[in-house]
Motif scaffolding. Structure first.
Motif, PDB file in Angstrom:
ATOM      1  N   THR A  28       0.992  -1.471   0.135  1.00  0.00           N
ATOM      2  CA  THR A  28       0.326   0.196  -0.047  1.00  0.00           C
ATOM      3  C   THR A  28       1.142   0.679  -0.042  1.00  0.00           C
ATOM      4  OG1 THR A  28      -0.243   0.396   1.966  1.00  0.00           O
ATOM      5  CG2 THR A  28      -2.065  -0.916   1.381  1.00  0.00           C
ATOM      6  N   ARG A  29      -0.060   2.406  -0.334  1.00  0.00           N
ATOM      7  CA  ARG A  29       0.761   3.723  -0.686  1.00  0.00           C
ATOM      8  C   ARG A  29       1.775   3.658   1.051  1.00  0.00           C
ATOM      9  NH1 ARG A  29      -3.013   3.798  -4.344  1.00  0.00           N
ATOM     10  NH2 ARG A  29      -2.662   5.013  -6.031  1.00  0.00           N
ATOM     11  N   LYS A  40       3.946  10.656   2.728  1.00  0.00           N
ATOM     12  CA  LYS A  40       2.763   9.657   2.331  1.00  0.00           C
ATOM     13  C   LYS A  40       2.701  10.112   0.594  1.00  0.00           C
ATOM     14  CE  LYS A  40       0.502   7.988   5.921  1.00  0.00           C
ATOM     15  NZ  LYS A  40      -1.108   7.558   7.164  1.00  0.00           N
ATOM     16  N   SER A  44       2.243   8.953  -2.836  1.00  0.00           N
ATOM     17  CA  SER A  44       1.114   9.108  -3.845  1.00  0.00           C
ATOM     18  C   SER A  44       1.241   9.874  -5.546  1.00  0.00           C
ATOM     19  CB  SER A  44       0.349   9.424  -3.030  1.00  0.00           C
ATOM     20  OG  SER A  44      -0.416   8.872  -1.901  1.00  0.00           O
ATOM     21  N   GLU A  58      -2.720  -1.300  -9.854  1.00  0.00           N
ATOM     22  CA  GLU A  58      -3.447  -0.914  -8.387  1.00  0.00           C
ATOM     23  C   GLU A  58      -4.096  -2.504  -8.591  1.00  0.00           C
ATOM     24  OE1 GLU A  58      -6.619   2.344  -8.394  1.00  0.00           O
ATOM     25  OE2 GLU A  58      -4.370   3.355  -7.375  1.00  0.00           O
ATOM     26  N   ALA A  61      -8.392  -3.657  -2.495  1.00  0.00           N
ATOM     27  CA  ALA A  61      -7.781  -3.461  -1.666  1.00  0.00           C
ATOM     28  C   ALA A  61      -7.935  -3.966  -0.448  1.00  0.00           C
ATOM     29  CB  ALA A  61      -9.579  -2.219  -1.227  1.00  0.00           C
ATOM     30  N   ARG A  63      -7.005  -3.367   3.969  1.00  0.00           N
ATOM     31  CA  ARG A  63      -7.746  -2.964   5.399  1.00  0.00           C
ATOM     32  C   ARG A  63      -6.115  -2.935   6.176  1.00  0.00           C
ATOM     33  NH1 ARG A  63     -11.643  -0.928   7.312  1.00  0.00           N
ATOM     34  NH2 ARG A  63     -13.368  -1.337   6.037  1.00  0.00           N
ATOM     35  N   ALA A  64      -6.140  -1.767   6.470  1.00  0.00           N
ATOM     36  CA  ALA A  64      -4.380  -2.107   7.423  1.00  0.00           C
ATOM     37  C   ALA A  64      -4.978  -2.265   8.832  1.00  0.00           C
ATOM     38  CB  ALA A  64      -3.951  -0.493   7.467  1.00  0.00           C
ATOM     39  N   GLY A  71      -6.743   0.594   2.750  1.00  0.00           N
ATOM     40  CA  GLY A  71      -5.098   0.767   1.706  1.00  0.00           C
ATOM     41  C   GLY A  71      -5.405   0.321   0.465  1.00  0.00           C
ATOM     42  N   VAL A  72      -5.166   0.410  -0.923  1.00  0.00           N
ATOM     43  CA  VAL A  72      -5.288  -0.369  -2.177  1.00  0.00           C
ATOM     44  C   VAL A  72      -3.527  -0.433  -2.184  1.00  0.00           C
ATOM     45  CG1 VAL A  72      -5.704   0.163  -4.222  1.00  0.00           C
ATOM     46  CG2 VAL A  72      -6.847   1.197  -2.863  1.00  0.00           C
ATOM     47  N   GLU A  73      -3.520  -1.719  -2.063  1.00  0.00           N
ATOM     48  CA  GLU A  73      -1.887  -2.343  -2.564  1.00  0.00           C
ATOM     49  C   GLU A  73      -1.692  -2.117  -4.256  1.00  0.00           C
ATOM     50  OE1 GLU A  73      -1.126  -6.023   0.090  1.00  0.00           O
ATOM     51  OE2 GLU A  73      -2.213  -6.177  -1.528  1.00  0.00           O
TER      52      GLU A  73
END
Length: 377
Positions: A28-29, A40, A44, A58, A61, A63-64, A71-73
């Protein structure tokens, strides 16, 4: 002290981001910001540029944590950028198209006797093969960043200094393609292929067994260029047969592909493998003699560079069960008293693809290390 230019800083940051993703898989970002130490917002922006250029894609998604948006990996994408590996050897031409993820998109081998043919004629055939593969790449929507040609002989500044089995001496290589082209020694590129796509050991000597025999040394996961690589012309018997290089008793005259086939009385490596599997006396004797000669040459190499692993590639791979025992016996006899141990011998799983994979991989690694110049393309 001169200030750091914005372009240089951006190039370094792009390398950081792309390097972390290529080594660590989808990230993720937020994870990238933590790993690189960049903000960040900077991450981005960089990721956006790399996604737009087709270097990254991408994925689903994740969940962190328990709170906040997932987040989107992002991961490497093979949809846009690629590289071309080429090889000219004594009895074939080959090409390999590799995308940014390291996936092989195309692999072609053309059987062709290149001995005695003028270098210009052989290079014309390479150019024709490369042009066809570049057209195939365009059809797949891929932009080829560059091409690297593997040749069985020492190379300096784009000139093949000597390739006795091809009959080349001081041959400049220019393929006149619409992408940057460089040329390198086949065994060196085979070693890189083994490093990146094979067993991946950090330190090893790679031995390329073809009609000629070359060697490439990898130290601390990097190709070491301080060695000549022409293992096939190491002396194993002063009274041995004449070699194409002009000397006598070279390893190649005992353990080269043609030498083994002639001694076994067969015409192909497949036929030799079949004869060995049937315990044919002539085949067993030929390969055992080749293994002993190889062991002598490897003992000299190991005494010089002190490696603990030797990877046998090319035709030595399928012949390994019959070739290795004789080589290991010689290594034990010659090295145990000095080193207390002998290097581990192992076969390469890449077969005759190691050099083209290494050639294509070299460009891909160059793109990953410095993606900036390729973004606009």
């Amino acid at each position: 002290m001169e200030p750091v230019r914005h372009e240089a800083m951006r190039a370094r940051n792009l390398e950081l981001v792309l390097g972390e993703i290529s080594r660590g898989g989808p990230l993720t970002r937020a994870a990238l910001a933590e790993l690189t130490g960049l903000t960040k917002s900077t991450v981005s922006t960089l990721v956006g540029s790399l996604v737009d250029a087709g270097f990254l894609a991408e994925t689903a998604a994740v969940r962190a944590g328990e709170r906040g948006r997932p987040g989107v990996e992002v991961s490497l994408s093979g949809a846009r950028m690629a590289s071309l590996g080429l090889e000219v050897n004594v009895d074939y031409l080959a090409a390999c198209l590799l995308d940014l993820t390291g996936a092989v998109r195309r692999s072609v081998r053309i059987e062709r006797d290149n001995r005695g043919a003028p270098a210009e004629t052989v290079l014309d055939a390479v150019r024709e093969l490369a042009s066809a593969e570049l057209a195939e790449a365009r059809g797949l929507g891929l932009t080829v960043a560059g091409a690297v040609l593997a040749v069985s002989g020492p190379v300096r500044d784009g000139v093949v200094l000597s390739a006795p089995n091809l009959g080349w001496r001081n041959v400049p290589v220019s393929l006149d393609l619409p992408v940057p082209v460089s040329v390198d020694n086949e065994a060196n590129l085979g070693a890189l292929g083994e490093l990146w796509f094979g067993a991946g050991a950090a330190d090893f000597l790679y031995v390329s067994g073809e009609i000629g025999i070359g060697a490439g040394l990898v130290v601390d996961s990097r190709l070491f260029r301080g060695t000549g690589g022409e293992l096939g012309h190491v002396l194993v018997s002063p009274s041995g047969p004449s070699c194409r290089c002009g000397a006598a008793g070279c390893l190649e005259t005992y353990a080269g592909q043609e030498a083994m086939l002639t001694a076994a009385g067969v015409s192909t490596v497949d036929a030799l493998s079949a004869a060995l599997a049937e315990a044919d006396d002539a085949a067993l004797s030929a390969v055992s003699a080749a293994g002993e000669a190889l062991g002598l040459a490897l003992a000299s190499a190991v005494n010089l560079v002190d490696v603990d692993r030797v990877v046998l590639g090319g035709v030595f791979g399928p012949l390994f069960p019959w070739l290795a025992p004789a080589a290991e016996a010689v290594l034990r006899a010659r090295l145990t008293g000095l080193r207390g141990s002998v290097p581990v011998l192992s076969p390469s799983a890449l077969g005759d693809s190691a050099a083209t994979l290494g050639a294509a991989g070299r460009t891909i690694h160059g793109v990953l290390a410095d993606p900036g110049p390729f973004l606009a393309r």
